[in-house]
Write a protein that holds these residues in place. Sequence first.
Motif, PDB file in Angstrom:
ATOM      1  N   SER A 331       0.846  -1.185   0.000  1.00 46.96           N
ATOM      2  CA  SER A 331       0.000   0.000   0.000  1.00 46.96           C
ATOM      3  C   SER A 331       0.887   1.242   0.000  1.00 46.96           C
ATOM      4  O   SER A 331       2.111   1.152   0.159  1.00 46.96           O
ATOM      5  CB  SER A 331      -0.904   0.002   1.231  1.00 46.96           C
ATOM      6  N   GLU A 332       0.282   2.421  -0.154  1.00 46.25           N
ATOM      7  CA  GLU A 332       1.071   3.662  -0.197  1.00 46.25           C
ATOM      8  C   GLU A 332       1.851   3.874   1.094  1.00 46.25           C
ATOM      9  O   GLU A 332       3.035   4.227   1.071  1.00 46.25           O
ATOM     10  CB  GLU A 332       0.143   4.854  -0.458  1.00 46.25           C
ATOM     11  N   ILE A 333       1.215   3.656   2.223  1.00 48.82           N
ATOM     12  CA  ILE A 333       1.906   3.868   3.497  1.00 48.82           C
ATOM     13  C   ILE A 333       2.971   2.790   3.732  1.00 48.82           C
ATOM     14  O   ILE A 333       4.024   3.058   4.314  1.00 48.82           O
ATOM     15  CB  ILE A 333       0.899   3.929   4.683  1.00 48.82           C
ATOM     16  N   GLU A 334       2.730   1.568   3.220  1.00 42.34           N
ATOM     17  CA  GLU A 334       3.738   0.507   3.322  1.00 42.34           C
ATOM     18  C   GLU A 334       4.944   0.810   2.433  1.00 42.34           C
ATOM     19  O   GLU A 334       6.092   0.531   2.803  1.00 42.34           O
ATOM     20  CB  GLU A 334       3.112  -0.839   2.950  1.00 42.34           C
ATOM     21  N   LYS A 335       4.697   1.408   1.252  1.00 46.39           N
ATOM     22  CA  LYS A 335       5.801   1.846   0.394  1.00 46.39           C
ATOM     23  C   LYS A 335       6.640   2.906   1.114  1.00 46.39           C
ATOM     24  O   LYS A 335       7.872   2.909   1.028  1.00 46.39           O
ATOM     25  CB  LYS A 335       5.268   2.414  -0.917  1.00 46.39           C
ATOM     26  N   GLU A 336       5.959   3.790   1.809  1.00 46.66           N
ATOM     27  CA  GLU A 336       6.659   4.854   2.535  1.00 46.66           C
ATOM     28  C   GLU A 336       7.571   4.261   3.609  1.00 46.66           C
ATOM     29  O   GLU A 336       8.744   4.629   3.721  1.00 46.66           O
ATOM     30  CB  GLU A 336       5.628   5.796   3.166  1.00 46.66           C
ATOM     31  N   VAL A 337       7.062   3.305   4.374  1.00 49.63           N
ATOM     32  CA  VAL A 337       7.854   2.671   5.429  1.00 49.63           C
ATOM     33  C   VAL A 337       8.979   1.842   4.804  1.00 49.63           C
ATOM     34  O   VAL A 337      10.101   1.810   5.326  1.00 49.63           O
ATOM     35  CB  VAL A 337       6.951   1.788   6.318  1.00 49.63           C
ATOM     36  N   PHE A 338       8.685   1.168   3.691  1.00 48.74           N
ATOM     37  CA  PHE A 338       9.691   0.399   2.967  1.00 48.74           C
ATOM     38  C   PHE A 338      10.867   1.301   2.571  1.00 48.74           C
ATOM     39  O   PHE A 338      12.043   0.941   2.747  1.00 48.74           O
ATOM     40  CB  PHE A 338       9.040  -0.215   1.724  1.00 48.74           C
ATOM     41  N   CYS A 339      10.559   2.486   2.055  1.00 51.94           N
ATOM     42  CA  CYS A 339      11.598   3.428   1.638  1.00 51.94           C
ATOM     43  C   CYS A 339      12.349   3.996   2.836  1.00 51.94           C
ATOM     44  O   CYS A 339      13.575   4.188   2.772  1.00 51.94           O
ATOM     45  CB  CYS A 339      10.984   4.554   0.820  1.00 51.94           C
ATOM     46  N   MET A 340      11.653   4.256   3.928  1.00 50.17           N
ATOM     47  CA  MET A 340      12.335   4.703   5.150  1.00 50.17           C
ATOM     48  C   MET A 340      13.350   3.663   5.603  1.00 50.17           C
ATOM     49  O   MET A 340      14.476   3.982   5.987  1.00 50.17           O
ATOM     50  CB  MET A 340      11.309   4.933   6.271  1.00 50.17           C
ATOM     51  N   ASN A 341      12.933   2.410   5.561  1.00 48.50           N
ATOM     52  CA  ASN A 341      13.822   1.327   5.979  1.00 48.50           C
ATOM     53  C   ASN A 341      15.066   1.257   5.092  1.00 48.50           C
ATOM     54  O   ASN A 341      16.191   1.076   5.576  1.00 48.50           O
ATOM     55  CB  ASN A 341      13.072  -0.003   5.936  1.00 48.50           C
ATOM     56  N   LYS A 342      14.865   1.421   3.772  1.00 48.66           N
ATOM     57  CA  LYS A 342      16.002   1.383   2.843  1.00 48.66           C
ATOM     58  C   LYS A 342      16.945   2.564   3.064  1.00 48.66           C
ATOM     59  O   LYS A 342      18.168   2.431   2.944  1.00 48.66           O
ATOM     60  CB  LYS A 342      15.510   1.369   1.392  1.00 48.66           C
ATOM     61  N   ILE A 343      16.391   3.714   3.401  1.00 50.19           N
ATOM     62  CA  ILE A 343      17.230   4.885   3.701  1.00 50.19           C
ATOM     63  C   ILE A 343      18.107   4.610   4.913  1.00 50.19           C
ATOM     64  O   ILE A 343      19.326   4.844   4.897  1.00 50.19           O
ATOM     65  CB  ILE A 343      16.353   6.137   3.950  1.00 50.19           C
ATOM     66  N   GLU A 344      17.494   4.098   5.988  1.00 59.23           N
ATOM     67  CA  GLU A 344      18.252   3.837   7.215  1.00 59.23           C
ATOM     68  C   GLU A 344      19.290   2.741   7.003  1.00 59.23           C
ATOM     69  O   GLU A 344      20.401   2.813   7.532  1.00 59.23           O
ATOM     70  CB  GLU A 344      17.291   3.451   8.355  1.00 59.23           C
ATOM     71  N   TYR A 345      18.949   1.728   6.193  1.00 64.70           N
ATOM     72  CA  TYR A 345      19.908   0.652   5.905  1.00 64.70           C
ATOM     73  C   TYR A 345      21.088   1.194   5.089  1.00 64.70           C
ATOM     74  O   TYR A 345      22.243   0.858   5.352  1.00 64.70           O
ATOM     75  CB  TYR A 345      19.214  -0.471   5.130  1.00 64.70           C
ATOM     76  N   PHE A 346      20.767   2.067   4.125  1.00 69.05           N
ATOM     77  CA  PHE A 346      21.812   2.671   3.300  1.00 69.05           C
ATOM     78  C   PHE A 346      22.762   3.496   4.156  1.00 69.05           C
ATOM     79  O   PHE A 346      23.991   3.431   4.002  1.00 69.05           O
ATOM     80  CB  PHE A 346      21.138   3.562   2.240  1.00 69.05           C
ATOM     81  N   LEU A 347      22.215   4.281   5.087  1.00 66.77           N
ATOM     82  CA  LEU A 347      23.042   5.103   5.968  1.00 66.77           C
ATOM     83  C   LEU A 347      23.857   4.242   6.937  1.00 66.77           C
ATOM     84  O   LEU A 347      25.024   4.531   7.203  1.00 66.77           O
ATOM     85  CB  LEU A 347      22.159   6.088   6.740  1.00 66.77           C
ATOM     86  N   LYS A 348      23.216   3.199   7.446  1.00 66.17           N
ATOM     87  CA  LYS A 348      23.897   2.301   8.388  1.00 66.17           C
ATOM     88  C   LYS A 348      25.091   1.628   7.743  1.00 66.17           C
ATOM     89  O   LYS A 348      26.133   1.427   8.386  1.00 66.17           O
ATOM     90  CB  LYS A 348      22.894   1.243   8.882  1.00 66.17           C
ATOM     91  N   LYS A 349      24.956   1.274   6.460  1.00 71.92           N
ATOM     92  CA  LYS A 349      26.033   0.587   5.740  1.00 71.92           C
ATOM     93  C   LYS A 349      27.045   1.558   5.124  1.00 71.92           C
ATOM     94  O   LYS A 349      27.910   1.150   4.365  1.00 71.92           O
ATOM     95  CB  LYS A 349      25.447  -0.308   4.640  1.00 71.92           C
ATOM     96  N   GLY A 350      26.885   2.830   5.434  1.00 68.28           N
ATOM     97  CA  GLY A 350      27.842   3.817   4.932  1.00 68.28           C
ATOM     98  C   GLY A 350      27.730   4.048   3.439  1.00 68.28           C
ATOM     99  O   GLY A 350      28.731   4.319   2.768  1.00 68.28           O
ATOM    100  N   GLY A 351      26.513   3.950   2.939  1.00 65.37           N
ATOM    101  CA  GLY A 351      26.296   4.206   1.515  1.00 65.37           C
ATOM    102  C   GLY A 351      26.625   3.056   0.610  1.00 65.37           C
ATOM    103  O   GLY A 351      26.772   3.234  -0.596  1.00 65.37           O
ATOM    104  N   LYS A 352      26.751   1.849   1.162  1.00 64.35           N
ATOM    105  CA  LYS A 352      27.085   0.664   0.349  1.00 64.35           C
ATOM    106  C   LYS A 352      25.832  -0.113  -0.010  1.00 64.35           C
ATOM    107  O   LYS A 352      24.886  -0.146   0.750  1.00 64.35           O
ATOM    108  CB  LYS A 352      28.079  -0.238   1.115  1.00 64.35           C
TER     109      LYS A 352
END
Length: 352
Positions: A331-352
């Motif tokens: 759903s739209e709100i699930e896509k939003e949370v999905f993208c938030m999770n990917k942002i935090e994972y990207f930052l956690k991995k130092g952009g890798k």
Amino acid sequence: MVIDSFSNFASYKPRENDGSRSTNRLLMQVSFAFLKIMDLYNKHDFIIVMDCIDDVAVLNTSSELPNLTTYQLKTKDNGLGDFPIKALANDQVFLKIYDHIEQIEGTVKEIYLITNIPLKLKKKIAKEEYIKFNNLDTEMQEIIKENMSKSKLFKKHGLSEKFVYSIVNMSVTSHREIVESKFMQFLIDRKIDMHITATNATCVTVLDILTKKQAKEFSKKDSMPLLIEKKGFSKKDFDKLLSDTESLETIDYQDIKDKYFPEMNLFKELKYSEALANMKSKCIEYPKILEEDHEKVTKFIIDKISKVTDRKQLITLMKEELFLELTTELSEIEKEVFCMNKIEYFLKKGGK
């Protein structure tokens, strides 16, 4: 393509498994395949092939000389009693596995007969975890050779060193528990941080993928690359599933509140809490469907992160430019949370 490295495969003719097979036996084959994935994980790259070349086959794709190991499983549901070796010969079991010598002798490394109860001939028992056929009891060997001798190539190759017998501790009541326990230890050994719910769901997902590969129909006219695509599951596929599932554990409800909506009211809290749980569940349930979304979102983050000032601005851009490209499974709100999770994972991995 990696399959092109395997000699003999250009002319290989798959033989459909026309024997009697119960649901329990098929399920044990799937569990056995998952156990092989975990056993081989640190040894070499591989593709597990289900119910095509044999019940289970492993293509070693990282060797300078790529090779194949096959596994024919004969199991009894309760794991009790024994297999009379004469009965196996009467069922042409040894002749059937000689097909690998006939067709792919130059490629096959070892040809296993796996049972979950001992082989028996009169008072003689075979219950080794690993023993070559030509090291079995002499009388057992004679029965095996008599059955194999129906092959036209037996005179040339005889009782090849490639044939191996192995007993496994597995029954219809225990095989699932064995897999779940080993998968838990597998994650611990590799320091893969995964919540127990995600661990269980990932285990179920792998078993489900292998079951679908096992059941996938094929034609005897299919080329080997097409067969592998239909019936195979690779180390790379397994790695991708683990990585994507592990990344789902990056964000929790408190992260959403603190980093994206510090002024969130109670109703909004409830909606995002539900969306987070639903998103994780769907990503684990539909890994193949969401695989492209993982890649699309990561690429978008890489392209846009230097052009925004904060997380909320990046999420706003995603809503405007990316959401329509993402799967309708979310759903739209699930896509939003999905993208938030990917942002935090990207930052956690130092952009890798």
